[in-house]
Design a protein around this motif. Structure first.
Motif, PDB file in Angstrom:
ATOM      1  N   GLY A   1       0.835  -1.243  -0.180  1.00 31.17           N
ATOM      2  CA  GLY A   1       0.129  -0.121   0.069  1.00 31.17           C
ATOM      3  C   GLY A   1       0.758   1.405   0.146  1.00 31.17           C
ATOM      4  N   THR A   2       2.119   1.164  -0.189  1.00 32.16           N
ATOM      5  CA  THR A   2       2.914   2.344  -0.263  1.00 32.16           C
ATOM      6  C   THR A   2       3.759   2.493  -1.464  1.00 32.16           C
ATOM      7  OG1 THR A   2       5.145   1.056   0.594  1.00 32.16           O
ATOM      8  CG2 THR A   2       3.693   1.964   2.328  1.00 32.16           C
ATOM      9  N   LEU A   3       4.243   3.491  -1.611  1.00 33.20           N
ATOM     10  CA  LEU A   3       5.120   3.852  -2.990  1.00 33.20           C
ATOM     11  C   LEU A   3       6.306   4.548  -2.655  1.00 33.20           C
ATOM     12  CD1 LEU A   3       5.098   3.595  -6.027  1.00 33.20           C
ATOM     13  CD2 LEU A   3       3.772   5.865  -6.208  1.00 33.20           C
TER      14      LEU A   3
ATOM     15  N   ALA B   1      12.855  12.200  -0.628  1.00 35.22           N
ATOM     16  CA  ALA B   1      11.690  11.903   0.462  1.00 35.22           C
ATOM     17  C   ALA B   1      10.414  12.428   0.038  1.00 35.22           C
ATOM     18  CB  ALA B   1      12.145  12.871   1.914  1.00 35.22           C
ATOM     19  N   PHE B   2      10.186  13.220  -1.139  1.00 27.61           N
ATOM     20  CA  PHE B   2       9.062  13.825  -1.586  1.00 27.61           C
ATOM     21  C   PHE B   2       8.271  12.596  -2.320  1.00 27.61           C
ATOM     22  CE2 PHE B   2      11.947  14.042  -5.213  1.00 27.61           C
ATOM     23  CZ  PHE B   2      11.243  13.944  -6.195  1.00 27.61           C
ATOM     24  N   LEU B   3       9.135  11.566  -2.712  1.00 30.77           N
ATOM     25  CA  LEU B   3       8.680  10.478  -3.630  1.00 30.77           C
ATOM     26  C   LEU B   3       7.658   9.594  -2.592  1.00 30.77           C
ATOM     27  CD1 LEU B   3      11.545   9.421  -5.705  1.00 30.77           C
ATOM     28  CD2 LEU B   3       9.503  10.675  -6.499  1.00 30.77           C
ATOM     29  N   GLU B   4       8.006   9.613  -1.201  1.00 31.70           N
ATOM     30  CA  GLU B   4       7.305   8.566  -0.481  1.00 31.70           C
ATOM     31  C   GLU B   4       5.840   8.851  -0.004  1.00 31.70           C
ATOM     32  OE1 GLU B   4       9.443   8.422   3.272  1.00 31.70           O
ATOM     33  OE2 GLU B   4      11.454   8.463   2.003  1.00 31.70           O
ATOM     34  N   THR B   5       4.989   7.896  -0.513  1.00 26.26           N
ATOM     35  CA  THR B   5       3.739   8.084  -0.442  1.00 26.26           C
ATOM     36  C   THR B   5       3.222   6.773   0.227  1.00 26.26           C
ATOM     37  OG1 THR B   5       3.567   9.034  -2.511  1.00 26.26           O
ATOM     38  CG2 THR B   5       1.610   8.593  -1.866  1.00 26.26           C
ATOM     39  N   ARG B   6       1.866   7.122   0.885  1.00 26.06           N
ATOM     40  CA  ARG B   6       1.125   6.197   1.570  1.00 26.06           C
ATOM     41  C   ARG B   6      -0.220   6.006   0.413  1.00 26.06           C
ATOM     42  NH1 ARG B   6       0.601   1.341   3.980  1.00 26.06           N
ATOM     43  NH2 ARG B   6       2.214   1.923   5.394  1.00 26.06           N
ATOM     44  N   VAL B   7      -0.149   4.962  -0.512  1.00 29.53           N
ATOM     45  CA  VAL B   7      -1.109   5.077  -1.542  1.00 29.53           C
ATOM     46  C   VAL B   7      -2.465   4.531  -1.089  1.00 29.53           C
ATOM     47  CG1 VAL B   7      -1.803   4.420  -3.703  1.00 29.53           C
ATOM     48  CG2 VAL B   7       0.647   4.715  -3.345  1.00 29.53           C
ATOM     49  N   ILE B   8      -2.598   3.517  -0.145  1.00 32.97           N
ATOM     50  CA  ILE B   8      -3.903   3.082   0.285  1.00 32.97           C
ATOM     51  C   ILE B   8      -3.647   3.124   1.639  1.00 32.97           C
ATOM     52  CG2 ILE B   8      -5.422   1.048   0.196  1.00 32.97           C
ATOM     53  CD1 ILE B   8      -4.001   0.427  -2.306  1.00 32.97           C
ATOM     54  N   PRO B   9      -4.281   4.049   2.509  1.00 32.07           N
ATOM     55  CA  PRO B   9      -4.237   4.264   3.936  1.00 32.07           C
ATOM     56  C   PRO B   9      -4.916   2.984   4.560  1.00 32.07           C
ATOM     57  CG  PRO B   9      -4.578   6.221   3.080  1.00 32.07           C
ATOM     58  CD  PRO B   9      -4.839   5.109   1.917  1.00 32.07           C
ATOM     59  N   GLY B  10      -4.418   2.255   5.573  1.00 26.77           N
ATOM     60  CA  GLY B  10      -4.839   1.241   6.363  1.00 26.77           C
ATOM     61  C   GLY B  10      -4.781  -0.051   5.739  1.00 26.77           C
TER      62      GLY B  10
ATOM     63  N   GLY C   1      -1.843  -5.109   2.888  1.00 28.48           N
ATOM     64  CA  GLY C   1      -0.886  -5.569   2.044  1.00 28.48           C
ATOM     65  C   GLY C   1      -1.101  -6.876   1.624  1.00 28.48           C
ATOM     66  N   TYR C   2      -0.939  -7.273   0.240  1.00 27.24           N
ATOM     67  CA  TYR C   2      -1.036  -8.622  -0.118  1.00 27.24           C
ATOM     68  C   TYR C   2       0.350  -9.134  -0.336  1.00 27.24           C
ATOM     69  CZ  TYR C   2      -2.749 -12.290  -3.075  1.00 27.24           C
ATOM     70  OH  TYR C   2      -3.050 -13.659  -3.501  1.00 27.24           O
ATOM     71  N   LEU C   3       0.753 -10.073   0.694  1.00 28.07           N
ATOM     72  CA  LEU C   3       2.074 -10.640   0.727  1.00 28.07           C
ATOM     73  C   LEU C   3       2.712 -11.316  -0.511  1.00 28.07           C
ATOM     74  CD1 LEU C   3       4.795 -11.119   2.475  1.00 28.07           C
ATOM     75  CD2 LEU C   3       3.631 -13.209   3.168  1.00 28.07           C
ATOM     76  N   MET C   4       1.784 -11.929  -1.403  1.00 28.22           N
ATOM     77  CA  MET C   4       2.332 -12.693  -2.500  1.00 28.22           C
ATOM     78  C   MET C   4       2.710 -11.634  -3.412  1.00 28.22           C
ATOM     79  SD  MET C   4       0.354 -15.012  -5.370  1.00 28.22           S
ATOM     80  CE  MET C   4      -0.239 -13.557  -6.494  1.00 28.22           C
TER      81      MET C   4
END
Length: 228
Positions: free
Chosen positions: A157-159, A172-181, A184-187
């Motif tokens: 869920g991050t980028l 640092a400006f590239l760091e994003t939480r795309v899907i809060p909460g 994650g899908y481990l596979m």
């Protein structure tokens, strides 16, 4: 360089003959280092530096190298450049160096680097060869970063997570939480996720080429694929 313009050389590297999606080269770092976009970007830029510089060096000495010993000479040049990149990353981007690890040294064995020296740089002027190397490297960087971004978003869920640690504070400006909460899908960050993502992206590129070039070759019944 004969017929191709610099724009055509760039288009070949970025899309038509993309190292990963068209030529299927460099699969070792592609599969191993694309669990995040940050890793893919770092590896891609390191390879780009080697590709552009090695192409320019090979082109500059092509008239003085005997065809009988050109391969060993090219490998020595590439190995020297990879060593410089390895030491530079260790000195200035140590966290990224620890993540990429052995795969930095394995740039020497990347078929794309020696392949461009053999197929293009030894037959072309310095500027064209440098452009070709840079374009091939950026195409490789694009492929690795895109795969890493897809796997990271679906897997965590991050980028560009930890970009400030691996690439430096300016990223640092590239760091994003795309899907809060999102848990994650481990596979997706495991090897099966890499194979799945690569296969889907290759299929997508082929679909785009079919739409752009034409549908079916009438004499064979096979679909056309440009630059494969």
């Amino acid at each position: 360089m004969s017929e191709k313009t610099l724009w055509q050389v760039s288009a070949d590297g970025l899309w038509n003959n993309n190292v990963v999606f068209a030529q299927m080269l460099g699969m070792c770092p592609t599969m191993a280092l694309t669990s995040s976009a940050t890793n893919g970007l770092g590896m891609g830029l390191a390879t780009t530096a080697v590709l552009a510089t090695s192409n320019a060096l090979v082109a500059s000495i092509r008239h003085w190298v005997s065809p009988h010993v050109r391969i060993p000479i090219f490998i020595v040049l590439i190995a020297g450049l990879v060593t410089l990149v390895d030491l530079t990353l260790n000195a200035f981007l140590h966290d990224l160096y620890k993540v990429l690890g052995l795969y930095i040294a394995l740039i020497v064995a990347n078929c794309a680097v020696l392949g461009r020296a053999e197929a293009f740089a030894q037959r072309s002027p310095v500027i064209a060869s440098a452009v070709d190397g840079a374009a091939m490297g950026l195409g490789f960087t694009f492929a690795l970063t895109l795969m890493g971004a897809i796997r990271e978003v679906l897997g965590a869920g991050t980028l560009f997570a930890n970009a400030h640690l691996l690439l430096g504070p300016h990223f640092a400006f590239l760091e994003t939480r795309v899907i809060p909460g999102y848990g994650g899908y481990l596979m997706m960050i495991l090897p099966p996720g890499g194979f799945l993502t690569l296969g889907l992206l290759i299929a997508l590129r082929r679909f785009i080429e079919i739409k752009r070039v034409g549908s079916v070759a009438p004499e064979t019944g096979h679909t056309l694929q440009c630059g494969a």
